[in-house]
Design an enzyme around this catalytic site. Structure first.
Site, PDB file in Angstrom:
ATOM      1  N   LYS A 129      46.934  54.290  25.198  1.00 43.45           N
ATOM      2  CA  LYS A 129      46.354  53.341  25.334  1.00 43.45           C
ATOM      3  C   LYS A 129      47.490  52.126  24.664  1.00 43.45           C
ATOM      4  O   LYS A 129      47.312  51.413  24.509  1.00 43.45           O
ATOM      5  CB  LYS A 129      45.773  53.260  23.869  1.00 43.45           C
ATOM      6  CG  LYS A 129      44.566  53.392  23.630  1.00 43.45           C
ATOM      7  CD  LYS A 129      42.757  53.806  23.387  1.00 43.45           C
ATOM      8  CE  LYS A 129      43.468  55.166  22.713  1.00 43.45           C
ATOM      9  NZ  LYS A 129      42.618  55.396  21.196  1.00 43.45           N
ATOM     10  N   SER A 133      40.362  49.755  15.203  1.00 41.64           N
ATOM     11  CA  SER A 133      39.352  49.904  14.617  1.00 41.64           C
ATOM     12  C   SER A 133      40.078  50.513  13.412  1.00 41.64           C
ATOM     13  O   SER A 133      39.536  49.383  12.245  1.00 41.64           O
ATOM     14  CB  SER A 133      38.093  50.999  14.502  1.00 41.64           C
ATOM     15  OG  SER A 133      39.164  51.871  15.143  1.00 41.64           O
ATOM     16  N   THR A 139      41.128  56.491  14.105  1.00 43.31           N
ATOM     17  CA  THR A 139      41.852  56.398  14.057  1.00 43.31           C
ATOM     18  C   THR A 139      42.429  58.149  14.189  1.00 43.31           C
ATOM     19  O   THR A 139      42.807  58.130  13.373  1.00 43.31           O
ATOM     20  CB  THR A 139      42.721  55.782  13.330  1.00 43.31           C
ATOM     21  OG1 THR A 139      42.372  54.186  13.325  1.00 43.31           O
ATOM     22  CG2 THR A 139      44.107  55.656  13.583  1.00 43.31           C
ATOM     23  N   THR A 178      39.930  53.630  18.013  1.00 45.67           N
ATOM     24  CA  THR A 178      40.795  53.251  18.760  1.00 45.67           C
ATOM     25  C   THR A 178      42.290  52.245  17.862  1.00 45.67           C
ATOM     26  O   THR A 178      41.131  51.058  16.618  1.00 45.67           O
ATOM     27  CB  THR A 178      41.074  52.305  20.157  1.00 45.67           C
ATOM     28  OG1 THR A 178      42.872  52.429  20.469  1.00 45.67           O
ATOM     29  CG2 THR A 178      41.682  51.254  19.911  1.00 45.67           C
ATOM     30  N   ALA A 185      45.363  56.342  10.237  1.00 45.82           N
ATOM     31  CA  ALA A 185      44.545  57.608  10.749  1.00 45.82           C
ATOM     32  C   ALA A 185      43.982  58.526   9.086  1.00 45.82           C
ATOM     33  O   ALA A 185      43.162  58.823   9.260  1.00 45.82           O
ATOM     34  CB  ALA A 185      45.545  58.552  11.481  1.00 45.82           C
ATOM     35  N   GLY A 204      49.591  46.676  24.475  1.00 43.95           N
ATOM     36  CA  GLY A 204      47.988  48.096  24.610  1.00 43.95           C
ATOM     37  C   GLY A 204      46.784  47.786  24.218  1.00 43.95           C
ATOM     38  O   GLY A 204      46.575  46.073  23.705  1.00 43.95           O
ATOM     39  N   CYS A 236      41.037  55.734   8.692  1.00 44.07           N
ATOM     40  CA  CYS A 236      40.088  55.043   9.437  1.00 44.07           C
ATOM     41  C   CYS A 236      39.414  56.873  10.049  1.00 44.07           C
ATOM     42  O   CYS A 236      40.535  57.338  10.480  1.00 44.07           O
ATOM     43  CB  CYS A 236      40.435  54.451  10.453  1.00 44.07           C
ATOM     44  SG  CYS A 236      39.325  53.360  11.448  1.00 44.07           S
TER      45      CYS A 236
END
Length: 186
Positions: free
Chosen positions: A46, A137, A175, A13, A169, A58, A172
């Protein structure tokens, strides 16, 4: 276990909060990862609005643990009539005192129109100096992108959060691009 260890061990996440002069935005990706490599869900939500839609929250970490913290935090918001800082501090006190809560593997990022607070897995309450905070993360990537955009553009909080999550995104593997974004206008 300190908050850095918790953040390192929790995968799957990225949550980012950005505050500008005109408002607040909080974004979270939708990926849920089982272990170190299997993405089991791509559209988890989330980031949520709580306390009469005046507070954004979140989470990163174990889902059941995060929901426990959400519930406790919402109770504190009700008890202290929406006072974000007081509610966070009181939750942190409980977190440090309660053996059960200390074992929860989750972090919360909470915000209203005026403040962002990070509630760590050790019961710390941290307010960022620059109105930008992230957990999870991919948080370092999202945080770096948001800081660069805040410092070098006139974009609003929503656009900065969305663009920063897109960058995270790309970098990672934990993500994804399924972003839930909530805003509060000042």
């Amino acid at each position: 276990m300190n908050s850095n260890e918790i953040q390192t061990n929790l995968r799957g996440t990225t949550i980012l909060a950005v505050m500008t002069a005109t408002g607040m935005a909080m974004a979270g990706d939708g990926q849920v990862t089982l272990g170190q490599s299997i993405a089991v869900k791509h559209s988890a939500r989330k980031v949520r609005r709580i306390y009469n839609d005046r507070v954004l929250a979140g989470f990163a970490g174990a889902t059941a643990d995060a929901f426990t913290l959400f519930e406790r935090f919402e109770g504190k918001l009700e008890e202290f009539r929406g006072n974000l800082v007081r509610s966070a501090v009181e939750l942190a006190k409980d977190w440090r005192k309660d053996k059960y809560l200390r074992r929860l593997e989750a972090m919360l990022l909470v915000a209203d129109a005026d403040s962002i607070l990070l509630l760590s897995g050790t019961g710390d309450v941290i307010e960022p100096d620059d109105g930008i905070a992230s957990i999870g993360s991919g948080s370092a990537y999202a945080l770096a992108a948001a800081r660069a955009l805040v410092r070098n553009t006139d974009l609003d909080a929503e656009t900065i959060a969305r663009k920063s999550m897109e960058i995270a995104a790309e970098l990672c593997v934990f993500t994804n691009n399924n972003v839930v974004l909530e805003t509060i206008t000042k």
